[in-house]
Design an enzyme around this catalytic site. Structure first.
Site, PDB file in Angstrom:
ATOM      1  N   THR A  10       0.828  -1.205   0.000  1.00 28.98           N
ATOM      2  CA  THR A  10       0.000   0.000   0.000  1.00 28.98           C
ATOM      3  C   THR A  10       0.863   1.256   0.000  1.00 28.98           C
ATOM      4  O   THR A  10       2.002   1.249   0.472  1.00 28.98           O
ATOM      5  CB  THR A  10      -0.880   0.075   1.260  1.00 28.98           C
ATOM      6  N   ASP A  11       0.300   2.336  -0.503  1.00 23.04           N
ATOM      7  CA  ASP A  11       0.897   3.639  -0.258  1.00 23.04           C
ATOM      8  C   ASP A  11       0.768   3.912   1.237  1.00 23.04           C
ATOM      9  O   ASP A  11      -0.011   3.283   1.940  1.00 23.04           O
ATOM     10  CB  ASP A  11       0.186   4.717  -1.080  1.00 23.04           C
TER      11      ASP A  11
END
Length: 279
Positions: free
Chosen positions: A230-231
């Site tokens: 994920t970011d």
């Protein structure tokens, strides 16, 4: 020494597998000494490593170790020189080795759709083929020294404003030809070991929960066998972790730490998805 993944996964408890889905802290993954699994350190980015000297924070407020500032992706792309991109990637990896960094969170190759996008300097081009070729070169250079590259942000991340609430509505042909072609080249030609999902929704589904993107396109069509990361943010405030795991996500960084994963644990489909992500 190579790890016997299958043997290790069979020994791991449900809680240990879930723990591996989140970071130990902002920049490091969880380590398991009894299985011989070390912690991995991640660092921004393709224009110069941001390895913090003390406690890590995703805003980079604490002091960082000295690092080389390389030209931005926008500048390097204007050279049209893939060899130069690969040399920069190699130099970044050599610095990563000295800083005990295992994963470089880059390169960035989102498509430049508007001059108002606040991170255009981080991205190569408005042309997906050109962006993909340059990104693949960076990836090859980074990974030539045993460091993992993480192309970002997959996909259709075209603006910074409200990007955690923005929905990129796009038809399939446009999505394929413009927004994912660069990533396809980075995966197929660069052999990227990881990829970073974007904050935004794509056609009403958050990128990190989007099975069409992460499983059907990335894995089934392109043959990607690395980690989907994920970011960085507090994803638990708006993202469904269980859905993200089932869609093909592997690792949630910064939002969840210390195994704070609120997943459903009772079904075979969940256990299979958890096993895949653990591997």
């Amino acid at each position: 020494m190579s790890l016997n993944y299958e043997s290790i996964i069979k020994q791991m408890s449900l809680e240990e597998k879930a723990l591996m889905m989140s970071g130990k802290n902002t920049w490091e993954t969880v380590d398991f000494e009894k299985y011989g699994i070390p912690s991995m350190a991640m660092s921004d980015g393709p224009h110069g490593l941001r390895r913090q000297a003390g406690a890590g924070d995703h805003l980079g407020l604490n002091a960082s170790l000295p690092a080389t500032c390389f030209p931005t992706a926008a500048s390097v792309a204007n050279s049209w020189d893939e060899t130069l991109g690969e040399e920069i990637g190699t130099a970044l990896a050599e610095e990563a080795v000295t800083m005990d960094v295992n994963v470089i969170l880059g390169p960035g190759l989102n498509i430049k759709r508007s001059p108002l996008c606040g991170r255009n300097f981080e991205y190569f081009s408005e042309d997906p083929y050109h962006a993909g070729k340059m990104a693949a070169a960076y990836v090859r250079g980074i990974q030539s020294k045993g460091i993992a590259a993480c192309p970002k942000h997959f996909a259709a991340n075209s603006q910074e404003l409200r990007r955690m609430a923005n929905d990129s509505v796009v038809d399939e042909r446009t999505f394929r030809e413009i927004y994912t072609t660069g990533f396809e080249i980075a995966v197929k030609e660069g052999k990227a070991k990881s990829i970073m999902s974007s904050y935004n929704e794509v056609n009403g589904v958050y990128a990190n929960e989007n099975r069409h993107m992460l499983q059907e396109i990335l894995v089934d069509e392109w043959g990607f066998d690395g980690a989907v990361i994920t970011d960085y943010c507090d994803h638990h405030s708006y993202m469904n972790g269980d859905q993200a795991l089932r869609a093909g996500g592997s690792l949630w960084m910064a939002g969840f730490t210390g195994g704070e994963m609120a997943f459903e644990t009772g079904s075979n489909s969940y256990l299979q998805a958890l096993r895949r992500a653990t591997k």
